[in-house]
Design a protein around this motif. Structure first.
Motif, mmCIF file in Angstrom:
data_model
loop_
_atom_site.group_PDB
_atom_site.id
_atom_site.type_symbol
_atom_site.label_atom_id
_atom_site.label_comp_id
_atom_site.label_asym_id
_atom_site.label_seq_id
_atom_site.Cartn_x
_atom_site.Cartn_y
_atom_site.Cartn_z
ATOM 1 N N LYS A 105 0.592 -1.177 0.179
ATOM 2 C CA LYS A 105 -0.662 -0.054 -0.131
ATOM 3 C C LYS A 105 0.327 1.557 -0.170
ATOM 4 O O LYS A 105 0.294 2.898 -0.188
ATOM 5 C CB LYS A 105 -0.617 0.379 1.035
ATOM 6 N N LEU A 106 2.137 1.358 0.125
ATOM 7 C CA LEU A 106 3.022 2.459 -0.361
ATOM 8 C C LEU A 106 2.979 2.946 -0.860
ATOM 9 O O LEU A 106 3.164 2.021 -1.706
ATOM 10 C CB LEU A 106 4.157 1.716 1.139
ATOM 11 N N LYS A 107 2.966 4.107 -1.146
ATOM 12 C CA LYS A 107 3.543 4.465 -2.354
ATOM 13 C C LYS A 107 5.289 5.477 -2.058
ATOM 14 O O LYS A 107 5.674 6.247 -0.896
ATOM 15 C CB LYS A 107 2.809 6.007 -2.421
ATOM 16 N N PHE A 108 6.080 5.649 -3.134
ATOM 17 C CA PHE A 108 7.300 6.200 -3.334
ATOM 18 C C PHE A 108 7.823 7.082 -4.499
ATOM 19 O O PHE A 108 6.700 6.612 -5.506
ATOM 20 C CB PHE A 108 8.579 4.692 -3.203
ATOM 21 N N ILE A 138 17.333 -13.859 6.808
ATOM 22 C CA ILE A 138 15.841 -12.483 6.136
ATOM 23 C C ILE A 138 16.438 -11.505 6.033
ATOM 24 O O ILE A 138 17.802 -11.719 6.440
ATOM 25 C CB ILE A 138 15.009 -13.164 7.325
ATOM 26 N N ASN A 139 15.725 -11.256 5.805
ATOM 27 C CA ASN A 139 15.484 -9.931 4.717
ATOM 28 C C ASN A 139 14.818 -8.538 5.705
ATOM 29 O O ASN A 139 13.821 -8.727 6.095
ATOM 30 C CB ASN A 139 15.394 -9.490 3.124
ATOM 31 N N TYR A 140 15.450 -7.793 6.105
ATOM 32 C CA TYR A 140 15.039 -6.605 6.981
ATOM 33 C C TYR A 140 14.058 -5.837 6.177
ATOM 34 O O TYR A 140 11.843 -5.848 6.177
ATOM 35 C CB TYR A 140 15.984 -5.190 7.261
ATOM 36 N N CYS A 141 13.903 -5.292 4.859
ATOM 37 C CA CYS A 141 13.075 -4.873 4.291
ATOM 38 C C CYS A 141 12.566 -5.336 3.053
ATOM 39 O O CYS A 141 13.516 -6.681 1.693
ATOM 40 C CB CYS A 141 13.440 -3.230 3.216
ATOM 41 N N PRO A 142 11.520 -6.078 2.179
ATOM 42 C CA PRO A 142 11.105 -6.812 1.076
ATOM 43 C C PRO A 142 11.789 -6.726 0.380
ATOM 44 O O PRO A 142 11.079 -7.330 -0.804
ATOM 45 C CB PRO A 142 9.853 -7.552 1.371
ATOM 46 N N LEU A 143 11.074 -5.026 -0.377
ATOM 47 C CA LEU A 143 11.019 -4.779 -1.237
ATOM 48 C C LEU A 143 12.610 -4.208 -1.960
ATOM 49 O O LEU A 143 13.277 -3.504 -1.340
ATOM 50 C CB LEU A 143 10.428 -3.040 -1.301
ATOM 51 N N ALA A 144 12.579 -4.306 -3.042
ATOM 52 C CA ALA A 144 13.215 -3.369 -4.098
ATOM 53 C C ALA A 144 12.863 -2.328 -5.163
ATOM 54 O O ALA A 144 11.945 -1.952 -5.491
ATOM 55 C CB ALA A 144 14.238 -4.423 -5.131
ATOM 56 N N PHE A 145 13.696 -0.995 -5.124
ATOM 57 C CA PHE A 145 13.826 0.389 -5.465
ATOM 58 C C PHE A 145 14.414 0.591 -6.661
ATOM 59 O O PHE A 145 15.151 0.336 -6.282
ATOM 60 C CB PHE A 145 13.943 1.475 -4.269
ATOM 61 N N VAL A 146 14.344 0.638 -7.827
ATOM 62 C CA VAL A 146 14.582 0.876 -8.913
ATOM 63 C C VAL A 146 14.333 2.064 -9.711
ATOM 64 O O VAL A 146 13.036 1.932 -9.704
ATOM 65 C CB VAL A 146 14.228 -0.546 -9.914
ATOM 66 N N GLU A 147 15.519 3.099 -10.227
ATOM 67 C CA GLU A 147 14.988 4.379 -10.920
ATOM 68 C C GLU A 147 15.076 3.311 -12.197
ATOM 69 O O GLU A 147 14.814 2.847 -12.734
ATOM 70 C CB GLU A 147 16.317 4.566 -10.176
ATOM 71 N N GLU A 148 13.632 4.769 -13.689
ATOM 72 C CA GLU A 148 14.358 4.559 -14.173
ATOM 73 C C GLU A 148 15.871 3.932 -15.265
ATOM 74 O O GLU A 148 15.765 3.593 -16.209
ATOM 75 C CB GLU A 148 13.647 6.150 -14.243
ATOM 76 N N GLU A 171 8.543 8.923 3.439
ATOM 77 C CA GLU A 171 8.201 7.224 2.631
ATOM 78 C C GLU A 171 9.334 6.365 3.737
ATOM 79 O O GLU A 171 9.261 5.480 3.776
ATOM 80 C CB GLU A 171 8.865 7.462 1.642
ATOM 81 N N ARG A 172 10.433 7.383 3.959
ATOM 82 C CA ARG A 172 11.378 5.633 4.741
ATOM 83 C C ARG A 172 10.629 5.234 6.240
ATOM 84 O O ARG A 172 10.797 3.905 7.320
ATOM 85 C CB ARG A 172 12.819 6.536 5.081
ATOM 86 N N GLU A 173 10.606 6.502 6.853
ATOM 87 C CA GLU A 173 9.320 6.028 8.104
ATOM 88 C C GLU A 173 8.124 5.285 8.560
ATOM 89 O O GLU A 173 7.915 4.145 8.854
ATOM 90 C CB GLU A 173 8.961 7.883 8.550
ATOM 91 N N LYS A 174 7.041 5.275 7.110
ATOM 92 C CA LYS A 174 6.403 4.198 6.742
ATOM 93 C C LYS A 174 6.643 2.832 6.771
ATOM 94 O O LYS A 174 6.071 2.353 6.995
ATOM 95 C CB LYS A 174 5.368 4.971 6.039
ATOM 96 N N LEU A 175 7.561 3.115 5.575
ATOM 97 C CA LEU A 175 8.473 1.598 5.408
ATOM 98 C C LEU A 175 9.234 0.451 6.167
ATOM 99 O O LEU A 175 8.469 -0.135 7.357
ATOM 100 C CB LEU A 175 9.430 1.515 4.331
ATOM 101 N N PHE A 176 9.650 1.457 7.115
ATOM 102 C CA PHE A 176 10.323 1.117 8.652
ATOM 103 C C PHE A 176 9.204 0.765 9.634
ATOM 104 O O PHE A 176 9.878 -0.556 10.015
ATOM 105 C CB PHE A 176 11.224 2.010 9.240
ATOM 106 N N ILE A 177 8.679 1.048 9.573
ATOM 107 C CA ILE A 177 7.473 0.768 10.324
ATOM 108 C C ILE A 177 7.078 -0.760 10.352
ATOM 109 O O ILE A 177 6.879 -1.625 11.412
ATOM 110 C CB ILE A 177 6.148 1.588 10.905
ATOM 111 N N ALA A 178 6.710 -0.867 8.919
ATOM 112 C CA ALA A 178 6.409 -2.651 8.612
ATOM 113 C C ALA A 178 6.708 -2.842 9.434
ATOM 114 O O ALA A 178 7.292 -4.266 9.933
ATOM 115 C CB ALA A 178 5.422 -2.025 7.301
ATOM 116 N N CYS A 179 8.684 -2.883 8.340
ATOM 117 C CA CYS A 179 10.085 -3.642 8.667
ATOM 118 C C CYS A 179 10.002 -4.136 10.114
ATOM 119 O O CYS A 179 10.341 -5.187 10.261
ATOM 120 C CB CYS A 179 10.458 -3.111 7.489
#
Length: 244
Positions: free
Chosen positions: A20-23, A138-148, A162-170
């Protein structure tokens, strides 16, 4: 519920939350292998997360040629297929950067970090079952972030909000994993993972430690990485000297 069943449940919960998060730019594509590579990840948790573990090795997030392709932390293709004995159909993410295609087990690029990490464990323990008797990765964060451009952007480089919301879930997921697996040690693979663990697990158990990240982007890792990390783990007391 079994240990692996609990791990699967909290991984699915984490996936649903981060979905649900937006980046914002410069990130143009977000890959969530807990979605499109779930079959492989579930196999990993069922096979190798079925009992408590003495040691958790904690990585940062999926690499473009590792977990992003296979669904397995540090998931270099050959290591996952040949040593862990896991293969599965990997789907496509909803939005794919053509410069970083998801090819699953058909990917011919090697994730050097995973090659080094799993190579160390294979050399020391022989069979995967011997390693996973007491350890898991295991990994802390499940998402990979890719630039154009196809460049990988790590979670620590995201904007603060954005980092704060992600880190709360992780953070919540990591606490759940520790509760389920009841480890004696939590070892951060690199500085980022170690700092995240320290920020949310201030008091033992588990005992916290750190090893050198295997990425070739770290110059120190390009000379005898496995020897340096073995010495770090021996000095911490996580591993013991082998008897001759």
């Amino acid at each position: 519920m079994s240990t692996s069943g609990e791990l699967i449940e909290v991984a699915q919960k984490l996936s649903a939350r981060v979905r649900k998060l937006k980046f914002s730019l410069p990130v143009t594509h977000v890959y969530n292998p807990l979605d499109y590579a779930w079959r492989a990840h579930e196999l990993y948790l069922r096979r190798y997360g079925n009992t408590p573990r003495r040691v958790i090795f904690l990585g940062m997030n999926p690499g473009p040629f590792g977990m992003a392709q296979t669904g397995i932390p540090f998931g270099q293709i050959a290591a996952v297929r040949d040593w862990l004995g896991i293969t599965a159909k990997i789907d496509k993410p909803k939005r794919e950067n053509p410069k970083r295609p998801i090819l699953g087990f058909d990917c011919h690029r090697s994730e050097i970090s995973g090659e080094r990490l799993w190579g160390l464990f294979a050399n020391r323990f022989g069979r995967a079952e011997n390693f996973f008797r007491e350890h898991i990765v295991i990994n802390y964060c499940p998402l990979a972030f890719v630039e154009e451009s196809g460049r990988n952007r790590t979670p620590d480089k995201l904007p603060p909000r954005e980092r704060e919301k992600l880190f709360i879930a992780c953070d919540e997921h990591l606490r759940s994993v520790v509760r389920i697996l009841r480890p004696e040690w939590l070892i951060g693979v690199g500085d980022f993972a170690a700092k995240r663990a320290m920020s949310i697990l201030a008091k033992p158990p588990p005992r916290l430690g750190q090893i050198l990240h295997p990425s070739p982007a770290c110059p120190e890792s390009n000379v005898d990485w496995s020897g340096k990390v073995t010495r770090q783990l021996l000095a911490l007391g996580v591993w013991k000297e082998r008897r001759s």
